[in-house]
Structures are given as structure tokens and as C-alpha cells.
Design a protein around this motif. Structure first.
Motif, PDB file in Angstrom:
ATOM      1  N   ASN A 239      56.911  35.223  50.694  1.00 42.15           N
ATOM      2  CA  ASN A 239      56.139  35.478  52.098  1.00 42.15           C
ATOM      3  C   ASN A 239      55.071  34.526  52.122  1.00 42.15           C
ATOM      4  O   ASN A 239      55.044  33.432  51.426  1.00 42.15           O
ATOM      5  N   LEU A 240      54.155  34.766  53.204  1.00 43.33           N
ATOM      6  CA  LEU A 240      53.228  33.970  53.482  1.00 43.33           C
ATOM      7  C   LEU A 240      52.416  33.563  52.406  1.00 43.33           C
ATOM      8  O   LEU A 240      51.782  32.302  51.904  1.00 43.33           O
ATOM      9  N   ASP A 241      51.819  34.779  51.714  1.00 43.83           N
ATOM     10  CA  ASP A 241      50.917  34.409  50.662  1.00 43.83           C
ATOM     11  C   ASP A 241      51.540  33.692  49.421  1.00 43.83           C
ATOM     12  O   ASP A 241      50.810  32.917  48.812  1.00 43.83           O
ATOM     13  N   ASP A 242      52.876  34.088  49.213  1.00 41.27           N
ATOM     14  CA  ASP A 242      53.385  33.156  48.147  1.00 41.27           C
ATOM     15  C   ASP A 242      53.454  31.859  48.288  1.00 41.27           C
ATOM     16  O   ASP A 242      53.260  31.020  47.365  1.00 41.27           O
ATOM     17  N   GLU A 243      53.899  31.644  49.573  1.00 40.51           N
ATOM     18  CA  GLU A 243      53.868  30.033  49.807  1.00 40.51           C
ATOM     19  C   GLU A 243      52.719  29.309  49.570  1.00 40.51           C
ATOM     20  O   GLU A 243      52.514  28.143  49.030  1.00 40.51           O
TER      21      GLU A 243
ATOM     22  N   SER B  77      50.754  40.392  36.484  1.00 36.25           N
ATOM     23  CA  SER B  77      50.395  39.182  37.454  1.00 36.25           C
ATOM     24  C   SER B  77      48.754  38.828  37.463  1.00 36.25           C
ATOM     25  O   SER B  77      48.554  37.827  37.741  1.00 36.25           O
ATOM     26  N   GLN B  78      48.047  39.804  37.371  1.00 39.08           N
ATOM     27  CA  GLN B  78      46.503  39.489  37.372  1.00 39.08           C
ATOM     28  C   GLN B  78      46.311  38.575  36.136  1.00 39.08           C
ATOM     29  O   GLN B  78      45.155  37.961  36.357  1.00 39.08           O
TER      30      GLN B  78
ATOM     31  N   GLU C 194      45.088  34.408  39.971  1.00 37.14           N
ATOM     32  CA  GLU C 194      43.800  33.960  40.033  1.00 37.14           C
ATOM     33  C   GLU C 194      43.757  33.337  41.520  1.00 37.14           C
ATOM     34  O   GLU C 194      42.680  33.506  42.475  1.00 37.14           O
ATOM     35  N   ILE C 195      44.705  32.344  41.696  1.00 37.96           N
ATOM     36  CA  ILE C 195      44.800  31.650  43.254  1.00 37.96           C
ATOM     37  C   ILE C 195      44.941  32.627  44.170  1.00 37.96           C
ATOM     38  O   ILE C 195      44.169  32.446  45.323  1.00 37.96           O
ATOM     39  N   GLY C 196      45.684  33.915  44.206  1.00 33.75           N
ATOM     40  CA  GLY C 196      46.010  34.647  45.117  1.00 33.75           C
ATOM     41  C   GLY C 196      44.467  35.326  45.585  1.00 33.75           C
ATOM     42  O   GLY C 196      44.309  35.796  46.854  1.00 33.75           O
ATOM     43  N   GLU C 197      43.846  35.738  44.448  1.00 28.07           N
ATOM     44  CA  GLU C 197      42.554  36.172  44.741  1.00 28.07           C
ATOM     45  C   GLU C 197      41.604  35.267  45.616  1.00 28.07           C
ATOM     46  O   GLU C 197      40.772  35.851  46.505  1.00 28.07           O
ATOM     47  N   ILE C 198      41.603  34.095  45.232  1.00 25.82           N
ATOM     48  CA  ILE C 198      40.722  32.870  45.834  1.00 25.82           C
ATOM     49  C   ILE C 198      41.048  33.070  47.374  1.00 25.82           C
ATOM     50  O   ILE C 198      40.415  33.141  48.388  1.00 25.82           O
TER      51      ILE C 198
ATOM     52  N   LEU D 243      39.205  34.129  50.828  1.00 27.49           N
ATOM     53  CA  LEU D 243      38.872  33.106  51.940  1.00 27.49           C
ATOM     54  C   LEU D 243      39.330  33.666  53.260  1.00 27.49           C
ATOM     55  O   LEU D 243      38.842  33.489  54.094  1.00 27.49           O
ATOM     56  N   SER D 244      40.463  34.444  53.135  1.00 24.24           N
ATOM     57  CA  SER D 244      41.015  34.928  54.480  1.00 24.24           C
ATOM     58  C   SER D 244      40.369  35.967  55.145  1.00 24.24           C
ATOM     59  O   SER D 244      40.295  36.221  56.433  1.00 24.24           O
TER      60      SER D 244
END
Length: 310
Positions: free
Chosen positions: A165-169, A233-234, A240-244, A248-249
Motif C-alpha cells: 500500500n501507500l504506507d509500504d511504498e 514489525s516494531q 521505526e520509519i513507519g512511525e516517523i 509526520l502525516s
């Protein structure tokens, strides 16, 4: 009173910060389907007669992907089959596998469940219990790709569809940029092809849809889904990048869209400037395509004192 931007229905299920849209359930479902179809058409991801192997984990992304691609199957445009990879994560993977089996049976499509244990003689849990491991995502990504690509050839699939999905990309773009992995950056996109005919092209019809909207789509469509997140995953860099990005979003709701759009614009230049010199041959151990004498899967297995069970 707020009403649906599209049809005027007062029962709103989502308000999109990035666009200001407010949508009812039916209009929301239609918008997700149209978005995926638009990506498929724009990027030419499907051709009539394709046999598409869906990487079906039983999670929201892969189940939503299967649901949307099945509309193409019902119109006799493509054929579908599926593979579910059981990594061997206790208390987590079993539910997803059961749900994947249910969906394949419901649609009457070919389906295969393949485990790390039967393929490599070791589970992901066992790997993570070992000292000096490389991290869950490193092993999981390599081992899953190895299995999925092999099953695609067994089924005679012309495409492999994944639920990225968009988050993954956006996570992948940021991760690889921060790590300076230019080779991986050039591979990110709606369709991943290879010079080797032994690799089946991979497509990502959901890459422009946010993760939370895919979850809402699954609920709105009343699809049986495994919502639990991977327990590893955490602990990963991706986590870590996902949380950043998520943080931001909150104040910048269009950040993921602009990140993906900007990357897609520079990708052609990036690929032109950075031409990989890799020549694909067969791995000397397992026979799968590899840019080195030994593929990454077999390299990792050698470190673990294991090997592919052929």
C-alpha cells in the motif's frame, strides 16, 4: 450536518484530510476500487489472459487486493491463483493462514500454503531465537520472495500481485534512501520486472492507497481479515520509519502522496544514471536466479546451518 461529497448520504464513514472529501460507505468502497483500477490501467499492470498469483497472507492488504482483482476474474479478463507463506510465527500466523484458505475456497481458485519449515527446515521464531541474527524483516523478505517466485512458476502465473500500500511504498523509499541503497530504490515501483525469465513480474495495484483506507475497505466489504500485526514489525527499521511517517502525516496529510509522486518522477533518471551491472545466473545451490554464485536465500541459510529442502 455533514453529508457525503459524492451522493449526499448523511451516513459518513470517512473524512479525507488530504482532499477534504467526506464519503458514505458505498461511495468510499467505489472510490477504493476505482483508485486501484486507475493504477492498473495507468501502469498497464494487467493484460487480458494473465494468470495472476496473489501473495495472500490473510491480512487486510492481500484480502482487499484479492477482492478487487476478483472483479477482473469475474469478467474473464484474468485468471487468479494464490499462495500463502507460513513463516512460522507462533500465535500469529495460524489465523492468517486459515483466513487465506477460506477465501481461496470461497472463490474456487488454486491455492498453496508453503511454510519456511518445509522449505528451509527452520521457522522465523527459531531464527529470531538465535544470537546475532540479521533481523526478522531481512530473513522474511528474502525467504518469502524465494517461495513466492517458485510457486508462481509452478502455477504458470504470468504476474505476481502483492498488497503493498501507500504506507509500504513510502517506507521503502525513505528506508532505502537513508541506507544509501540505490539499487533497491531503482526497483521500487508499480511493476517490478527482471532481466531473468525465471523471475515472474510483480505488480502493486494498491500502492497509491493508504493503509488505513484499505483496513476500512475490508470492514465496509465485510471481508474476513486477520487484522493482527506481525509481532516482529516494531523491532524492525521499517517499523521505526513507519512511525516517523505516521507522525509526520498528522500535520501533513499529503506527505505520503507527495513522497510517492516525487519519487516516481525521478525514478527514470535514477535508473538511467545507476545501471546495475548484475547478470542473472542460477544459484549454484538451489538453482534459482541470482546475481551472485549463491543467492541471498542460500547465503542466509548457510549462516543458519540450513539449506533449501528441494
Amino acid at each position: 450536518m455533514e453529508i457525503c461529497t459524492k451522493c449526499g448520504n448523511p451516513k459518513i464513514v470517512i473524512r479525507r484530510k488530504q482532499s477534504g472529501q467526506a464519503l458514505c460507505q458505498d461511495c468510499f468502497v467505489e472510490s477504493i476500487q476505482k483508485k486501484a483500477i486507475k493504477t492498473i490501467k495507468k501502469e498497464k499492470l494487467l493484460e487480458k489472459g494473465d494468470k495472476v498469483l496473489v501473495a495472500l497472507s490473510g491480512g487486510k492488504d492481500s484480502v482487499t487486493l484479492l477482492d478487487i482483482l476478483d472483479t477482473f476474474r469475474q469478467r474473464n479478463i484474468i485468471d487468479l491463483c494464490a499462495v500463502t507463506v507460513d513463516e512460522g510465527i507462533g500465535g500469529y500466523r495460524q489465523d492468517g493462514v486459515a483466513i487465506a484458505i477460506n477465501h481461496a475456497k470461497r472463490l474456487g481458485i488454486e491455492h498453496k500454503v508453503v511454510s519456511f519449515e518445509e522449505s528451509y527446515g527452520i521457522t522465523l521464531d527459531e531464527i529470531m531465537n538465535r544470537p546475532n541474527h540479521r533481523g526478522s524483516c531481512t530473513y522474511c523478505g528474502v525467504f518469502r520472495r524465494w517461495i513466492i517466485n517458485r510457486v508462481a512458476r509452478e502455477f504458470g502465473a504470468s504476474k505476481i500481485a502483492t498488497g503493498h500500500n501507500l504506507d509500504d511504498e513510502t517506507q521503502a523509499i525513505l528506508m532505502n534512501y537513508l541506507e544509501g541503497n540505490i539499487d533497491n530504490l531503482t526497483k521500487i515501483g508499480p511493476i517490478t520486472d527482471s532481466k531473468s525469465p525465471l523471475f515472474t513480474p510483480k505488480i502493486k495495484p494498491l500502492r497509491e492507497i493508504p493503509e488505513k483506507e484499505i483496513g476500512l475497505y475490508a470492514i465496509a466489504r465485510e471481508l474476513e481479515v486477520h487484522f493482527a500485526g506481525c509481532p516482529y514489525s516494531q523491532e524492525s527499521f521499517r517499523g521505526e520509519i513507519g512511525e516517523i511517517i505516521k507522525n509526520l502525516s498528522k500535520d501533513h496529510p499529503t506527505i505520503m502522496y507527495s513522497t510517492l509522486s516525487g519519487f516516481d518522477k525521478i525514478k527514470k533518471a535514477l535508473k538511467k544514471e545507476y545501471k546495475s551491472e548484475f547478470e542473472f545466473e542460477r544459484c549454484s545451490i538451489c538453482g534459482e536466479p541470482s546475481s551472485n554464485k549463491v543467492c541471498r536465500a542460500c547465503t542466509f541459510l548457510e549462516e543458519l546451518d540450513k539449506k533449501v529442502i528441494l
